[in-house]
Structures are given as C-alpha cells and as structure tokens.
Motif scaffolding. Structure first.
Motif, PDB file in Angstrom:
ATOM      1  N   ALA A  78      16.118  10.681   1.553  1.00  0.00           N
ATOM      2  CA  ALA A  78      15.918  11.331   0.259  1.00  0.00           C
ATOM      3  C   ALA A  78      14.475  11.215  -0.226  1.00  0.00           C
ATOM      4  O   ALA A  78      14.137  11.706  -1.298  1.00  0.00           O
ATOM      5  CB  ALA A  78      16.860  10.723  -0.779  1.00  0.00           C
ATOM      6  N   GLY A  79      13.619  10.566   0.552  1.00  0.00           N
ATOM      7  CA  GLY A  79      12.212  10.449   0.177  1.00  0.00           C
ATOM      8  C   GLY A  79      11.955   9.443  -0.930  1.00  0.00           C
ATOM      9  O   GLY A  79      10.936   9.527  -1.611  1.00  0.00           O
ATOM     10  N   THR A  80      12.861   8.465  -1.105  1.00  0.00           N
ATOM     11  CA  THR A  80      12.696   7.490  -2.184  1.00  0.00           C
ATOM     12  C   THR A  80      12.085   6.178  -1.711  1.00  0.00           C
ATOM     13  O   THR A  80      12.048   5.211  -2.466  1.00  0.00           O
ATOM     14  CB  THR A  80      14.047   7.194  -2.868  1.00  0.00           C
ATOM     15  OG1 THR A  80      14.957   6.646  -1.906  1.00  0.00           O
ATOM     16  CG2 THR A  80      14.643   8.457  -3.467  1.00  0.00           C
ATOM     17  N   SER A  81      11.600   6.132  -0.486  1.00  0.00           N
ATOM     18  CA  SER A  81      11.014   4.891   0.042  1.00  0.00           C
ATOM     19  C   SER A  81       9.866   4.421  -0.841  1.00  0.00           C
ATOM     20  O   SER A  81       8.994   5.197  -1.235  1.00  0.00           O
ATOM     21  CB  SER A  81      10.494   5.113   1.465  1.00  0.00           C
ATOM     22  OG  SER A  81       9.724   3.999   1.889  1.00  0.00           O
ATOM     23  N   LEU A  82       9.854   3.123  -1.122  1.00  0.00           N
ATOM     24  CA  LEU A  82       8.808   2.527  -1.942  1.00  0.00           C
ATOM     25  C   LEU A  82       7.778   1.772  -1.115  1.00  0.00           C
ATOM     26  O   LEU A  82       6.891   1.125  -1.668  1.00  0.00           O
ATOM     27  CB  LEU A  82       9.434   1.584  -2.977  1.00  0.00           C
ATOM     28  CG  LEU A  82      10.323   2.273  -4.021  1.00  0.00           C
ATOM     29  CD1 LEU A  82      11.059   1.243  -4.865  1.00  0.00           C
ATOM     30  CD2 LEU A  82       9.504   3.195  -4.905  1.00  0.00           C
ATOM     31  N   SER A  83       7.885   1.854   0.211  1.00  0.00           N
ATOM     32  CA  SER A  83       6.931   1.154   1.071  1.00  0.00           C
ATOM     33  C   SER A  83       6.255   2.094   2.068  1.00  0.00           C
ATOM     34  O   SER A  83       5.620   1.645   3.010  1.00  0.00           O
ATOM     35  CB  SER A  83       7.636   0.021   1.832  1.00  0.00           C
ATOM     36  OG  SER A  83       8.689   0.536   2.625  1.00  0.00           O
ATOM     37  N   GLY A  84       6.407   3.396   1.858  1.00  0.00           N
ATOM     38  CA  GLY A  84       5.778   4.352   2.759  1.00  0.00           C
ATOM     39  C   GLY A  84       6.501   4.533   4.071  1.00  0.00           C
ATOM     40  O   GLY A  84       5.917   5.012   5.048  1.00  0.00           O
ATOM     41  N   GLY A  85       7.792   4.190   4.114  1.00  0.00           N
ATOM     42  CA  GLY A  85       8.533   4.276   5.364  1.00  0.00           C
ATOM     43  C   GLY A  85       8.794   5.682   5.840  1.00  0.00           C
ATOM     44  O   GLY A  85       9.061   5.899   7.025  1.00  0.00           O
ATOM     45  N   SER A  86       8.734   6.675   4.936  1.00  0.00           N
ATOM     46  CA  SER A  86       8.973   8.065   5.363  1.00  0.00           C
ATOM     47  C   SER A  86       7.775   8.957   5.060  1.00  0.00           C
ATOM     48  O   SER A  86       7.916  10.165   4.880  1.00  0.00           O
ATOM     49  CB  SER A  86      10.234   8.615   4.677  1.00  0.00           C
ATOM     50  OG  SER A  86      10.185   8.461   3.280  1.00  0.00           O
TER      51      SER A  86
END
Length: 456
Positions: free
Chosen positions: A72-80
């Motif tokens: 969903a593009g909600t990564s807070l560490s730049g994982g996506s």
C-alpha cells in the motif's frame, strides 16, 4: 533494456497490467518515508494472481532486471522506494480473502488492508489482533514484510505470531507454499517465520494464512497525565513489572499538543506526557488490573488519572494515540524512527532522545508502544533548510546508536528498509550479517529482489 524486451513482458500479461506511463510511474516512486533518493521504475506491474507474479518474476530473472515490491506504499523506512531501471510489482490488486471459522483462519492475498481483514474476521465473530497505527491504510503483505506490530502487541504479539502459512514466489519464478492452517507444525525448518519480516528480499508473498482469535473482551481504559516524560516512563515499568496490559501507549508534550490541535478533545496541554493503558481481563481480574494501573500511575507522579469502561470514550483516546504521527507531521517534514529497548532501559532511551534533540537543536516528538519498549521518535525538520535537515539526519543516526548502546534495536516494527541499513551491522554484528547474506544469495543468487533494502 530494449523496447522489444519490455514488450515481451507486456504481451505476456493481461492488457493494462503492465504500465509504462511516466505520470503513473511517477506516482509510485515514493512510499510513506519519502526517501529523497527514490528512483523511477522501468515499468509497473499490478498482478491479481500468483501466476501473474510468477510471469513477471520469470521475465525479470531472464532479463536480469531488478524487482521492487510494493504493497500500500505506507512503509516508513523506505522499504518500497522505487529503483531506477527496476520493475515494480505492486500487490494492491491482489485482494481475495476468505474466513474459515472451523479453523479460525483467514486466507488473504497481500493487497488486503489490515482493517479489511479485521472487519471480515469480526463479521464472523473472530478477531485479528495486529493493529499498526496505520491499520486502516496498510496492507497485509506489507505487515508480513516488516513483521508489523501495533498498539495491542504488548499482550497479543506481532504479525509473525499470527502467520500460519504463506505462498511465496521465489526469485526464479517458482511458487512455494510453507505452513498451512494447522496450529502446530514442526516439519522441517521454520521457513514461514523466515519470510515474515524479510522485507521482500527472499521472495514475494502472494497469499497469507492468518490465525484468528475469539473476540477481544471489552476493555477498560486508564489515562494518566504526567509532569515529565521520565515520570511517565517510570510508570510504564511500574505497570509492566506486575502485569501485561492489553495496551500501554505513551505521548509526549509535543504530540499531545499536536493531537489536541487536530482533534480538540480536551487533552491536557500542560502535561509533560500522557499514558493510555487498557485491561481486557474479565471480571474481578480486570478490576484488579485497572486498580493496579491507576495506583502505579499515581505513585509515579501522575495526575488527572482516571479510568473508563465507556467504549466511545476509550476509543477516543486510542484514536488520539493513532493520530499522533499525522498530527506531528503538520509541524514539518518527519524523519520517523521506531527504535526499541528492553523495558528497564526505556527511561534512559527517552531521556537520551531529549538530549539528542537539544544537542542538535531540532524538535523530536516521542510517541511509543511503551508497554513493549518500542518508541517512535519523530524528528521534525524543514527540508528546505539545509542546515536543519543535516542536524535532523545527524539526530536520526544518533538515536539508533543510542538504542543499540542500550541493548535495543534500530527497528521494532517498521523494518530496516533503505533508511536504516547503515546501522544494521552495528546492532547484529558481522556473523549475523554474513549469515543473512548467505541466505539471501541462496534464494536470490542474482540479487534481483528489492535491491538496496536492508542488506544492499
């Protein structure tokens, strides 16, 4: 990469599934972390089935093209975060879900949102506990990739505690099933747990079998204001040394005021910190837990300590805590941390973050899943101010150094991603890094899956 080769990928999947429109690709460059080094995908693939994922992965393997995976593009560490020249596989359209009441399981494709799984389980009289603050917008696939936690994990655990089985597409395009609907399974190595939290480095999850529980009992909420963050953190230890509450959340003065600005619910703007705890133990046991929490809060200097069993009032305070990140974000751009420490070190971590904020002359608001030692320091900065941004980034690294020095972790639930990988070796050591690299090479010898994440 020549156009005919990319045309082969486009032709091998249903019409419209492979997207090369620059405007659409631009919308997929960033995730919630807003990594300034984000690239641009070569193409975007939005599969609907495991077979579609296999087709895309096989083409990439044959062409030697890297793959980034996005939920969903909600990564807070730049994982996506997107990578230049890589194919991005977005699982957003993989949205099948079934609930099996006989086995108390949910079988979900990765594009299902956490909230949707919760609701579907509730409709069948069951409960899916993991509850990240972003539960309404984050996907099950992303939860599995980062081993997400949430507000109730102090008592009920994190995502890995509820994943019974997975279907995973490996880097060569093979689809593999591990685990299943059975609660106990000791056959072979624990591969299911290996994939949970692997951030897409070892394979692409295309189906998840989740354990469900009976409904959570009605909870009683205890709220306490504290003059200082130190007093609040000591109250956390006073509670957790005696019981395991259903929830124990922390907000500092900056987050209290930011949330009050947004919600206008009458929070104490003069408080140094706020704790929100819950007990869902039934009957007299629950009454005893509530009394214990109230006494611990007062003994540690808490004032305005009160409890409520009213569901609407309880939910209001839970919402206040969930809204802390978007509320603080109104103060400026954020660098988001999720460092954790053993509970006895929590007061030292919170004090240390305050010292780092002062040393670097930046605002750092701290919220926390305090009951399990997982904190979220939110570093506020103006991205147009070069000097302030440099100080914010320095503080970002110093907070992770502090957590490691206290025997903790650089990430409790958000994942290492791209933004924290520079500190991973300092936490786990050379031998663990070598072992993880060996596993990665065995499953993805070309290094195509999520390049730059964690180990890259």
């Amino acid at each position: 990469m020549s156009t005919p080769e990319l045309s082969q990928l486009i032709d091998s999947l249903p019409a419209g599934m492979v997207i090369v429109d620059p405007d659409i690709l631009g919308a997929y460059r960033y995730d919630r972390a807003n990594d300034p080094d984000a690239g641009t995908p070569l193409a975007l693939v939005r599969p609907m089935t495991t077979e579609h994922v296999q087709t895309a992965v096989r083409w990439c393997a044959e062409a030697g093209v890297p793959i980034t995976t996005r939920g969903a593009g909600t990564s807070l560490s730049g994982g996506s975060t997107a990578v230049d020249g890589a194919v991005m596989i977005s699982t957003e359209k993989m949205r099948q879900l079934t609930i099996d009441t006989a086995t108390r399981t949910a079988v979900a494709q990765p594009g299902m949102l956490n909230a949707e799984v919760k609701q579907a389980a509730a409709d069948k009289g069951l409960w899916y506990p993991p509850d990240p603050s972003s539960f309404e917008i984050c996907s099950i696939g992303g939860n599995v990739a980062t081993n997400a936690g949430g507000l109730c994990c102090v008592k009920y655990g994190v995502t890995v505690d509820y994943v019974l089985g997975l279907e995973v597409v490996l880097a060569d395009g093979r689809a593999m099933r591990v685990g299943g609907k059975q609660l106990k399974d000791s056959a072979g190595l624990p591969l299911t747990k290996m994939f949970v939290g692997s951030e897409g480095l070892l394979g692409i999850v295309t189906e998840v079998t989740l354990r469900l529980l009976p409904p959570q009992a009605a909870a009683c909420t205890v709220v306490g204001s504290f003059p200082t963050v130190r007093a609040a953190s000591e109250a956390v230890l006073a509670v957790t040394s005696q019981i395991r509450p259903a929830m124990l959340e922390f907000m500092d003065a900056a987050s209290i005021n930011a949330v009050e600005d947004m919600l206008k619910m009458g929070l104490n703007r003069e408080a140094g910190a706020l704790l929100v705890a819950q007990s869902d133990a039934p009957g007299p046991a629950g009454e005893a837990e509530v009394a214990l929490i109230e006494e611990a809060f007062r003994q540690c200097g808490g004032d305005e300590v009160f409890s409520t069993s009213d569901p609407a009032e309880s939910e209001a305070f839970t919402v206040a805590r969930r809204m802390a990140i978007p509320a603080v974000e109104k103060l400026g751009a954020l660098l988001l941390e999720d460092v954790g420490v053993p509970l006895p070190a929590l007061p030292d971590l919170i004090d240390g973050v305050a010292a780092i904020a002062a040393d670097n002359d930046v605002l750092i608001s701290v919220i926390a899943h305090a009951g399990d030692g997982n904190t979220h320091p939110l570093i506020v900065h103006d991205p147009n101010d070069v000097d302030e941004t440099a100080r914010a980034n320095r503080a970002f690294g110093q907070i992770m150094d502090l957590a490691i020095s206290l025997g903790g972790t650089i990430t409790g639930e958000h994942g290492v991603g791209r933004l924290k990988k520079g500190w991973l070796r300092d936490q786990v050591g050379d031998d663990v890094m070598d072992l993880m690299s060996t596993i990665k090479a065995a499953l993805d010898p070309q290094g195509l899956l999520n390049p730059g994440v964690m180990l890259g």
